[in-house]
Design an enzyme around this catalytic site. Sequence first.
Site, PDB file in Angstrom:
ATOM      1  N   ASP A 112      -4.582  -5.264 -17.513  1.00  0.00           N
ATOM      2  CA  ASP A 112      -3.561  -4.306 -17.974  1.00  0.00           C
ATOM      3  C   ASP A 112      -3.755  -3.886 -19.430  1.00  0.00           C
ATOM      4  O   ASP A 112      -2.792  -3.801 -20.196  1.00  0.00           O
ATOM      5  CB  ASP A 112      -2.149  -4.917 -17.821  1.00  0.00           C
ATOM      6  CG  ASP A 112      -1.862  -5.315 -16.386  1.00  0.00           C
ATOM      7  OD1 ASP A 112      -2.352  -4.624 -15.481  1.00  0.00           O
ATOM      8  OD2 ASP A 112      -1.150  -6.314 -16.179  1.00  0.00           O
ATOM      9  N   GLU A 128       6.136   5.859  -9.547  1.00  0.00           N
ATOM     10  CA  GLU A 128       4.708   5.693  -9.231  1.00  0.00           C
ATOM     11  C   GLU A 128       4.274   6.715  -8.191  1.00  0.00           C
ATOM     12  O   GLU A 128       3.261   7.398  -8.358  1.00  0.00           O
ATOM     13  CB  GLU A 128       4.459   4.278  -8.686  1.00  0.00           C
ATOM     14  CG  GLU A 128       4.715   3.215  -9.721  1.00  0.00           C
ATOM     15  CD  GLU A 128       4.363   1.824  -9.233  1.00  0.00           C
ATOM     16  OE1 GLU A 128       4.022   0.994 -10.060  1.00  0.00           O
ATOM     17  OE2 GLU A 128       4.440   1.564  -8.019  1.00  0.00           O
ATOM     18  N   GLY A 168       0.792  -1.229   0.000  1.00  0.00           N
ATOM     19  CA  GLY A 168       0.000   0.000   0.000  1.00  0.00           C
ATOM     20  C   GLY A 168       0.823   1.276   0.000  1.00  0.00           C
ATOM     21  O   GLY A 168       0.335   2.321   0.427  1.00  0.00           O
ATOM     22  N   SER A 169       2.062   1.215  -0.529  1.00  0.00           N
ATOM     23  CA  SER A 169       2.849   2.459  -0.533  1.00  0.00           C
ATOM     24  C   SER A 169       2.210   3.487  -1.468  1.00  0.00           C
ATOM     25  O   SER A 169       2.212   4.688  -1.183  1.00  0.00           O
ATOM     26  CB  SER A 169       4.303   2.198  -0.913  1.00  0.00           C
ATOM     27  OG  SER A 169       4.413   1.802  -2.257  1.00  0.00           O
ATOM     28  N   ASN A 170       1.641   3.015  -2.574  1.00  0.00           N
ATOM     29  CA  ASN A 170       0.934   3.959  -3.460  1.00  0.00           C
ATOM     30  C   ASN A 170      -0.323   4.486  -2.783  1.00  0.00           C
ATOM     31  O   ASN A 170      -0.635   5.674  -2.879  1.00  0.00           O
ATOM     32  CB  ASN A 170       0.557   3.275  -4.785  1.00  0.00           C
ATOM     33  CG  ASN A 170       1.726   3.238  -5.737  1.00  0.00           C
ATOM     34  OD1 ASN A 170       2.073   4.248  -6.337  1.00  0.00           O
ATOM     35  ND2 ASN A 170       2.372   2.082  -5.860  1.00  0.00           N
ATOM     36  N   ILE A 209     -11.042  -6.969 -12.336  1.00  0.00           N
ATOM     37  CA  ILE A 209     -12.262  -6.219 -12.001  1.00  0.00           C
ATOM     38  C   ILE A 209     -13.446  -6.772 -12.806  1.00  0.00           C
ATOM     39  O   ILE A 209     -13.383  -6.863 -14.031  1.00  0.00           O
ATOM     40  CB  ILE A 209     -12.064  -4.710 -12.314  1.00  0.00           C
ATOM     41  CG1 ILE A 209     -10.882  -4.153 -11.515  1.00  0.00           C
ATOM     42  CG2 ILE A 209     -13.322  -3.906 -12.035  1.00  0.00           C
ATOM     43  CD1 ILE A 209     -11.009  -4.267 -10.007  1.00  0.00           C
ATOM     44  N   HIS A 242       0.516   0.290 -13.528  1.00  0.00           N
ATOM     45  CA  HIS A 242       1.274  -0.935 -13.787  1.00  0.00           C
ATOM     46  C   HIS A 242       2.763  -0.585 -13.797  1.00  0.00           C
ATOM     47  O   HIS A 242       3.165   0.428 -14.389  1.00  0.00           O
ATOM     48  CB  HIS A 242       0.847  -1.513 -15.150  1.00  0.00           C
ATOM     49  CG  HIS A 242       1.479  -2.831 -15.418  1.00  0.00           C
ATOM     50  ND1 HIS A 242       1.063  -3.987 -14.803  1.00  0.00           N
ATOM     51  CD2 HIS A 242       2.525  -3.170 -16.212  1.00  0.00           C
ATOM     52  CE1 HIS A 242       1.818  -4.988 -15.213  1.00  0.00           C
ATOM     53  NE2 HIS A 242       2.714  -4.525 -16.072  1.00  0.00           N
TER      54      HIS A 242
END
Length: 316
Positions: free
Chosen positions: A268, A297, A135-137, A211, A227
Amino acid sequence: MYSAKTGFWLIVFSALLRPMLKGLQNKWKVNGWQLVLIIATFALGGSLTGYAGRKILDQFHLSHGWERVTLFILLVTLLWPVAVIFVSVPLGQFTFFRAYIHKIGKRFKLTKNGQKRAKKGKKRVNIAIFASGTGSNAQKIIDHFRGYPGIKTGLVVSNNPHAGVLNIAIRENIPILLIDKKLFLKKDAFLPFLVEKGIDFIVLAGFLWKIPDFLISAYPRKIINIHPALLPKYGGKGMYGHFVHEAVLAGKETESGITIHYVDELYDHGQVIKQVKCTVAADDTPETLAARVHALEHANYPGVIEDIIRQTLHFT
Ligand code: GRF
């Protein structure tokens, strides 16, 4: 004719200016033309401020002493936002400058954040972050929109009870939905939940499940993903995390990077919104490459989310 000296200074000047302009373009997330218009707005707004300041001071017939200088500085500070907003309209940069001035105001604690919008009865755009891992993004996105006018992170969805992103959500006081596959694929259970939570926009940040179609139809061009490679290469089922970087190194690529794209029915695959490249060094390992890509990112994803929300939900 230019003399050799002029030529020399032109070269030095453009060598210094180019990276500066590129830096501004990245910081403000604008294209070359918009940057020119923004700089023109700054210049014209600044001149207008100076002119109007002097004209106003002339009315008071002040001597050229320190009172005049102090008053002039005060006037210029007050007039500048009005002048740039005024000039930004004919130059088509009103949205940019409104946000810019708001940001400055926020920095000096002169303007409030999104609560104002909420008070006016306008709902804040509510983002759900879907993530399966560290979860760094997600953290960067949450940081970006913390106290942001009109946009908030309202939900974190994860399929992984051990995901680091859950700790982030708890720490940040953001509601969590831990889903299992059955619930995730059930249109009449998952979708009403998102609607009830008032979710307007979905951001995938390391979410490993595909999804479902019903969600894509329910949120047209309102689901985006990041991505860690330059799609269409090195994407698709099973291409995540270190697998991507290993494949890039095995492919002897000299460049990698990030792709931010809309989500469609395939892994993707949706339309690319933005790609940013980085070099692949000869001695890179999947870990060193991953670190470089991750930095890209973090630097780009929140800003792109903001831009897309503004465009898609006509929110300024
Ligand atoms: C990122 O590399 C992203 O590109 C991919 O999953 C990873 C998530 O990393 N979709 P983190 O959990 O945000 O650190």
